[in-house]
Write an enzyme that holds these catalytic residues in place. Structure first.
Site, PDB file in Angstrom:
ATOM      1  N   PHE A 234      89.960  24.876  82.006  1.00  0.00           N
ATOM      2  CA  PHE A 234      88.563  24.433  81.885  1.00  0.00           C
ATOM      3  C   PHE A 234      88.162  23.392  82.921  1.00  0.00           C
ATOM      4  O   PHE A 234      87.142  22.732  82.772  1.00  0.00           O
ATOM      5  CB  PHE A 234      88.282  23.916  80.466  1.00  0.00           C
ATOM      6  CG  PHE A 234      88.827  24.817  79.394  1.00  0.00           C
ATOM      7  CD1 PHE A 234      88.240  26.054  79.172  1.00  0.00           C
ATOM      8  CD2 PHE A 234      89.936  24.456  78.649  1.00  0.00           C
ATOM      9  CE1 PHE A 234      88.754  26.913  78.204  1.00  0.00           C
ATOM     10  CE2 PHE A 234      90.452  25.313  77.685  1.00  0.00           C
ATOM     11  CZ  PHE A 234      89.862  26.538  77.463  1.00  0.00           C
ATOM     12  N   PRO A 595      83.512  44.431  81.818  1.00  0.00           N
ATOM     13  CA  PRO A 595      82.703  43.959  80.681  1.00  0.00           C
ATOM     14  C   PRO A 595      83.547  43.431  79.518  1.00  0.00           C
ATOM     15  O   PRO A 595      83.079  42.553  78.788  1.00  0.00           O
ATOM     16  CB  PRO A 595      81.929  45.213  80.246  1.00  0.00           C
ATOM     17  CG  PRO A 595      82.010  46.163  81.383  1.00  0.00           C
ATOM     18  CD  PRO A 595      83.261  45.839  82.143  1.00  0.00           C
ATOM     19  N   GLN A 601      84.908  35.991  78.122  1.00  0.00           N
ATOM     20  CA  GLN A 601      84.442  34.731  78.704  1.00  0.00           C
ATOM     21  C   GLN A 601      83.263  34.177  77.918  1.00  0.00           C
ATOM     22  O   GLN A 601      83.186  32.983  77.655  1.00  0.00           O
ATOM     23  CB  GLN A 601      84.008  34.969  80.153  1.00  0.00           C
ATOM     24  CG  GLN A 601      85.147  35.058  81.129  1.00  0.00           C
ATOM     25  CD  GLN A 601      85.822  33.725  81.269  1.00  0.00           C
ATOM     26  OE1 GLN A 601      85.278  32.800  81.851  1.00  0.00           O
ATOM     27  NE2 GLN A 601      86.993  33.596  80.705  1.00  0.00           N
ATOM     28  N   GLY A 666      79.183  35.382  88.768  1.00  0.00           N
ATOM     29  CA  GLY A 666      80.074  34.494  88.016  1.00  0.00           C
ATOM     30  C   GLY A 666      79.569  34.295  86.600  1.00  0.00           C
ATOM     31  O   GLY A 666      78.365  34.238  86.356  1.00  0.00           O
ATOM     32  N   GLY A 668      81.958  32.576  83.894  1.00  0.00           N
ATOM     33  CA  GLY A 668      82.759  31.661  83.076  1.00  0.00           C
ATOM     34  C   GLY A 668      82.035  30.395  82.657  1.00  0.00           C
ATOM     35  O   GLY A 668      82.183  29.934  81.528  1.00  0.00           O
ATOM     36  N   GLU A 669      81.248  29.829  83.544  1.00  0.00           N
ATOM     37  CA  GLU A 669      80.609  28.558  83.207  1.00  0.00           C
ATOM     38  C   GLU A 669      79.233  28.778  82.594  1.00  0.00           C
ATOM     39  O   GLU A 669      78.844  28.089  81.661  1.00  0.00           O
ATOM     40  CB  GLU A 669      80.539  27.671  84.452  1.00  0.00           C
ATOM     41  CG  GLU A 669      81.848  27.786  85.196  1.00  0.00           C
ATOM     42  CD  GLU A 669      82.270  26.563  85.955  1.00  0.00           C
ATOM     43  OE1 GLU A 669      82.441  26.712  87.158  1.00  0.00           O
ATOM     44  OE2 GLU A 669      82.439  25.492  85.360  1.00  0.00           O
TER      45      GLU A 669
HETATM   46 MO1  MOS Z   1      85.657  24.859  86.201  1.00  0.00          MO
HETATM   47  S1  MOS Z   1      85.056  23.017  85.488  1.00  0.00           S
HETATM   48  O1  MOS Z   1      85.033  24.827  87.760  1.00  0.00           O
HETATM   49  O2  MOS Z   1      87.324  24.880  86.066  1.00  0.00           O
END
Ligand code: MOS
Length: 702
Positions: A234, A595, A601, A666, A668-669
């Site tokens: 993370f 997917p 994620q 992207g 994940g965030e």
């Molecule tokens: Mo993420 S906070 O860019 O691992």
């Protein structure tokens, strides 16, 4: 032909290794003859070490050495600023002097034959401090602009606020949150003369190699970093922290390999955290819901020795249309260790404040929260003047609202019940910028018609092993099982940091380019159009490499992923406990390579958002800087019972030809952004109580 592997919901190629325990994490490598290390940590927040008595620790059976600032070798500590390190300040120089900057700072290292001996001996080190006054309470610090200020103003927000028909001015607080991956940070260090090998938990093997080379004053090529699996990170593994140096220092002194595994408590004192933030949002609007002014002014904690600073107002500058905008961030330097990036750093904090305020404005104006946002959709990025490369936020609202059943919502707070539970529906927007950094990859085709594709990327969980295999297989025209992708070793072609949601954009583009080149070479040399037959005819390996970086697209386009998050909560009428019942998210993030992995994620982001909204709080005792809940019993994170049965994820079909060759943005965030404000907004709708300080615990609702 295997056209169409990209986009398939394939299971992880390393899934079996992981569930069977055969995947080797940093602490699990078998390095013969290694010793164990345990860290001695400061118990005061500021001052000097007046005396340190290691005699009884040294006398313990099995103890090899006890290192302190008095006997530790002096280290080179050359300048090294990785992409993820604070731009200003010096990283902690460990065991180099008697200075204590913060509670929990490493001040000693015990080396022993067994873990038990090392751990016991560490408790026997006696330290006397010349204590100095410490600042550990953010409300007692004068916040200052960072050296690299990011203050931005367009128009005249103050007079626009004064003239606005409706205004709102509130402060939103997020406490310190700690990274809590399942896998603890760990390093095994082994020296062979002046060659150093590290088995390390990291999100960037090359950065770790460069940092340790700088610390020890040796060439970067002398350091090899191996990190094939990462059990969650993370952002805690973006930088190379002091414990990695300690492991290598210990191995040098002990003249044998050393293993250092942080305890869960250690994880709260030296691998970063999401900084405590205080953010003021002031909005001005016309009665028909058009924003006329936005002020977003926030500050956050950092250490006394480094300026860690993350964007808070980034989303505020481009999410909504407003002629008058002011954003500023400041820092509150304190006697704490340096914060770090933590999933959607800055963005998730800033969006919590902005999207809470937008919900408050919707309430004040008696306008539906979705409708308010639609009325303020910008035509282009008003902070840069650039067009969006693509922006499908309207479609995200519409898709998620439909799947959620938003049209059934009664806007009145406390209007929906289920027995003793108050039911609330809330929503928020999500956004995260598209990043890309230079990356290298090599594709090696073998006469037997298989391929090995390599890049020194990481996989902290999103599924890099799998998604890169998909990109390579499709590009090569080979089935998945004939392609092996290898990552996690600094001897491999260079990859950028595994963060900023840019691994697919960066490494994926390099894997695609190297694979294409290798295929073209093989077909040219072997003749024909069948790759496997061409390779048989050539009868020796065909290898091609590629380095791909961003072009000039960011000068022509504003590039962001977007999403909309809708939440149903139930709040116990008497006990004020909040349960999340449903989360529905719709995301526009360009092309989705896998997917199934992408959905994982998003579910992870939703669960992280539940933790942020309702549970997570690394408490800091203002008297000492101690984190009294530095453990998983008292630092609450969501468990399965806290996760709603419905976590509904939809990816919009978004084609963006501008962002990068693969068309990916992207995920994940983006996936954690918007969840906490959607929950806070739903809690308001359920209860009529607006909570502006996370986490939303029962005491704040009673
Ligand atoms: Mo993420 S906070 O860019 O691992």
């Amino acid at each position: 032909m295997s056209v169409g592997i990209i986009g398939q919901p394939l299971s992880r190629v390393d899934g079996q290794l992981k569930v069977s325990g055969a995947a080797t994490y940093a602490a699990e490598f078998e390095v013969p003859g290694h010793a164990y290390a345990a860290v001695v940590r400061s118990t005061v927040a500021s001052g000097r070490i007046a005396a340190i008595d290691t005699a009884s620790a040294e006398r313990l059976p099995g103890v090899i050495a006890v290192l302190t600032h008095r006997n530790a070798p002096k280290l080179a500590y050359r300048e090294h600023h990785g992409f993820t390190d604070p731009a200003v300040g010096e990283r902690l120089h460990v065991l180099q002097d008697d200075r204590v900057h913060n509670q929990g700072q490493p001040i000693g290292l015990v080396l022993a034959d067994t873990l038990e001996q090392a751990t016991h001996a560490a408790t026997l080190v006696r330290v006397t401090y010349a204590t100095e006054p410490a600042i550990t309470d953010v409300s007692h610090v004068e916040a200052v602009e960072p050296t690299h200020s990011e203050t931005l103003q367009r128009g005249d927000p103050n007079s626009a606020l004064g003239d606005a028909e409706v205004t709102l001015d509130q402060a939103y607080v997020i406490p310190r949150e700690n990274h809590n991956p399942i896998e603890m940070h760990a390093t095994i260090a082994a020296w062979d003369d002046d060659q150093l090998t590290l088995w390390d938990k990291t999100q960037w093997v090359h950065n770790t190699a460069e940092e340790l080379a700088a610390v020890f004053g040796i060439p970067t090529d002398n350091v090899r970093v191996i990190s094939p699996f990462v059990g969650g990170a993370f952002g805690s593994g973006l930088r190379t922290w002091a414990h990695v140096t300690l492991a290598a220092l210990g191995a040098r002194v002990a003249a044998r390999p050393v293993k250092l595994v942080l305890s869960r408590r250690d994880m709260y004192y030296g691998v970063g955290y999401r900084p405590h933030t205080v953010q003021r949002i002031a909005l001005g609007a016309s009665r028909d819901g058009r924003l006329t002014a936005i002020v977003h002014d926030g500050y956050q904690e950092t250490s006394t020795y480094e300026e860690f600073s993350e964007t808070l107002g980034g989303p505020t500058r481009m999410l909504y249309s407003s002629p008058n905008v002011y954003t500023r961030r400041r820092l509150a330097p304190m006697n704490v260790h340096t914060p770090a990036h933590m999933r959607a750093p800055g963005q998730v904090s800033g969006v919590f404040a902005l999207e809470s305020a937008m919900d408050e404005l919707a309430t004040a104006l008696h306008i539906d929260p979705v409708e308010l946002r639609l009325r303020n959709e910008p035509q282009h990025d008003e902070s840069s003047g650039l067009p969006f490369s693509s922006r499908s936020l309207r479609e995200c609202y519409r898709t998620a609202a439909e799947r959620f059943g938003w049209s059934q919502r009664d806007p009145q707070p406390r209007s929906m019940r289920d027995g003793l539970w108050l039911i609330g529906w809330g929503m928020a927007s999500a956004t995260y910028p598209v990043h890309q950094a230079p990356a290298e990859a090599t594709a090696r085709l073998l006469p037997d018609g298989t391929a090995e594709v390599t890049s020194a990327a990481s996989d902290m969980g999103p599924g890099t092993w799998t998604s890169m295999t998909q990109v390579a297989a499709e590009t090569l025209g080979l089935p998945m099982e004939r392609v092996r992708f290898v990552l996690g070793d600094s001897r491999l072609p260079r990859a950028p940091v595994h963060g900023g949601s840019m691994t697919m954009a960066s490494v994926g583009s390099a894997v695609q380019a190297a694979s294409r080149r290798a295929r073209e070479d093989a077909l040219e040399r072997g003749g024909g159009s069948d790759l496997v037959e061409a390779l048989q005819r050539i009868d020796q390996p065909v290898e091609a490499s590629a380095e791909v970086g961003p072009g000039d697209e960011s000068q022509h386009y504003s590039m962001h992923a977007f999403g909309a998050v809708f939440v149903e909560v139930a709040v116990d009428r008497d006990l004020a406990e909040t349960r999340v019942r449903r989360i529905v998210g719709a995301y526009a993030a360009g092309r989705v390579v896998n997917p199934k992995l992408a959905r994982s994620q998003c579910i992870g982001g939703m669960i992280g958002g539940i933790g942020m909204a309702l549970m997570e709080h690394a408490a800091v005792d203002a008297r000492s800087g101690r984190v009294p809940n530095a453990n998983l019993a008292e630092y609450a994170v969501p468990v399965h019972a806290d996760c709603p049965p419905v976590m509904d994820v939809t990816f919009l079909d978004e084609h963006d030809p501008h962002v990068n060759p693969l068309g990916v943005k992207g995920i994940g965030e983006l996936a954690i952004v918007g969840v906490a404000p959607a929950i806070a907004n739903a809690v308001y709708h359920a209860t009529g109580t607006r909570v502006r300080e996370l986490p939303i615990t029962p005491d704040k609702l009673l």
